[in-house]
Design a protein around this motif. Structure first.
Motif, PDB file in Angstrom:
ATOM      1  N   LEU A 244       6.910  -6.407   1.124  1.00 18.63           N
ATOM      2  CA  LEU A 244       6.049  -5.791   0.117  1.00 18.63           C
ATOM      3  C   LEU A 244       6.840  -5.480  -1.134  1.00 18.63           C
ATOM      4  N   GLU A 250       0.920   0.195  -7.508  1.00 16.90           N
ATOM      5  CA  GLU A 250       0.291  -0.830  -6.683  1.00 16.90           C
ATOM      6  C   GLU A 250       1.274  -1.327  -5.624  1.00 16.90           C
ATOM      7  N   ARG A 252       1.944  -4.663  -3.296  1.00 14.89           N
ATOM      8  CA  ARG A 252       1.594  -6.055  -2.992  1.00 14.89           C
ATOM      9  C   ARG A 252       2.194  -6.419  -1.644  1.00 14.89           C
TER      10      ARG A 252
END
Lengths: 270, 184
Positions: A244, A250, A252
């Motif tokens: 990640l 955020e 991802r």
């Protein structure tokens, strides 16, 4: 009618602490003469300060004997104990840290991470990280279920961990992770990135790297990773694969994850 | 005329500890354990864990001195910083469940005080402990470091990995929480 403008709490506290500049102090004094609400705040701050100033707890009498016992265990039967008059158990010349001392320093490891959050290259952090990494690496094999009579063995540390300053890019790299390793990622609003190894995973070696940490050879326990979503870019790689990237609020994902309440759980692939 | 007995300085004791003297370590413990313990206790909120921090600091001290101590500034200040960082680490690594709950000691003390076993001063102190214990860790850490231990916002920023502004903001929030708790 003219509305009464109250000074901020910070200014009232500065007044109570005697830290307000003289001109402001005069204006505040005038205000306090007329304002019971603000007088109460200043009085309240003074009372809390007085209580804090006298707050002293006695040191437990058990502490020093326990320290001596732990130092004795560190020194061990062949350790450098020195004369009967008493010498501290220092690091053996072999450089292999006894487990008890490594355990004692586990807390100081992440503490040094805190210290170094704003002081990159802090010698305290470098040392402690190296100390704990080596201490855990050199730790003896798992304890026998029944130690020999008369031999006291400390339980293994339940948690090993590191705190990483998340104000600059951070990389967390896990190497030699077994398939049974459970990795749970949770997010927090701010602060630092934290990596904890619990259970059998606590046998991992935490090795500092330029931009973060390497967690090497964790056992089949659990890795708990805490990511501040408002911090800098953080990457998590395991066994050479990107898992990640957290950046700008955020996350991802590059592998499948189970989204549970309050966190993500990964299955480690080979 | 009676001669004055020389009291060794901390620096001399540190040198003796580095030479392997447990007596010197014991003397440093006698001098500084109250500060180390109280610092840890105020940050963590339980005697048991504060004692753990105290033990960890002094067990590791000979090795820490060997590797990282520099004779600059006051030894007590250096040791206090080590205690603070050790306590902060423990606060961060313990379970969230424990963090969110009141320390049992504070609860028990408060119960005893409520039954009339405490003086006014001890009741006030317990109320203060409870109010601090009820605070989120991030606020309590800043409050204790700034208002009790006397660290600057810049130093707190270094210790916690936050900005000075964040430290100041958290302090304001901590005061607000504390006043609210004490008022209730």
């Amino acid at each position: 009618m003219t509305a009464l403008l109250h000074p901020s709490f910070r200014r009232l506290k500065a007044y109570a602490d005697g830290l307000a500049p003289s001109r402001r102090r005069e204006r505040l004094a005038e205000h306090l003469e007329a304002c019971g609400r603000c007088r109460d705040i200043v009085r309240e701050v003074g009372e809390i300060r007085a209580r804090l100033a006298t707050w002293r707890e006695p040191v437990p009498e058990t502490a020093w004997p326990a320290i001596v016992a732990r130092l004795d265990r560190v020194a061990g039967p062949t350790g450098d104990r020195g004369s009967a008059a008493g010498r501290v158990g220092l690091r053996p010349a072999s450089g292999a840290w006894p487990r008890a001392l490594a355990r004692a320093a586990v807390l100081v490891l992440a503490a040094a991470g805190l210290l170094s959050a704003a002081v990159p290259g802090s010698p305290v952090r470098s040392w402690i990280e190296a100390l704990v990494a080596r201490g855990l690496a050199d730790a003896p094999a798992p304890m026998p279920t029944a130690p020999p009579p008369g031999v006291e063995i400390e339980a293994p540390p339940p948690v090993a961990g590191v705190v990483l300053p998340a104000r600059r890019p951070v990389s967390i790299v896990v190497l030699q992770a077994p398939p049974e390793l459970r990795v749970r990622v949770t997010t927090v609003a701010g602060g630092d990135a934290v990596v904890r190894a619990t259970g059998a995973a606590a046998s991992a070696i935490f090795r500092p790297r330029g931009d973060g940490v390497e967690v090497v050879a964790p056992g089949a326990g659990s890795l708990e990773i805490e990511l501040p979503v408002t911090g800098a870019r953080i990457t998590l790689d395991m066994n050479g694969q990107r898992y990640l990237v957290s950046e700008g609020g955020e996350i991802r994902l590059f592998v499948p994850a189970v989204d549970t309440v309050g966190g993500l759980t990964f299955t480690v692939g080979r | 005329m009676a001669s004055l007995m020389e009291v060794p300085s901390d620096q001399r004791l540190v040198a003796a500890v580095l030479g392997g003297s447990r007596d010197a370590l014991g003397e440093l413990y006698t001098r500084h354990s109250p500060d180390v313990f109280n610092t840890a206790y105020r940050l963590i909120g339980t005697r048991e864990e504060a004692e753990d921090v105290l033990q960890d600091v002094f067990v590791a001290l000979p090795a820490v001195l060997t590797r990282s101590y520099e004779e600059r500034g006051r030894f007590g200040g250096w040791l206090n910083r080590l205690a603070v960082t050790t306590a902060l680490t423990r606060m961060r690594t313990r379970s969230r469940r424990r963090e969110s709950g009141l320390p049992e000691e504070a609860t028990e003390s408060a119960a005893a005080a409520a039954q009339g076993h405490g003086s006014d001063a001890s009741v006030e102190r317990i109320a203060l402990e409870r109010a601090l214990a009820a605070m989120p860790v991030r606020l309590r850490a800043v409050f204790v470091l700034k208002e009790i231990e006397g660290y600057s916002h810049a130093e707190i920023g270094e210790l916690l990995g936050i900005t000075r502004l964040t430290s100041a903001t958290r302090l304001s929030r901590a005061w607000a929480r504390l006043r609210k708790e004490l008022a209730s």
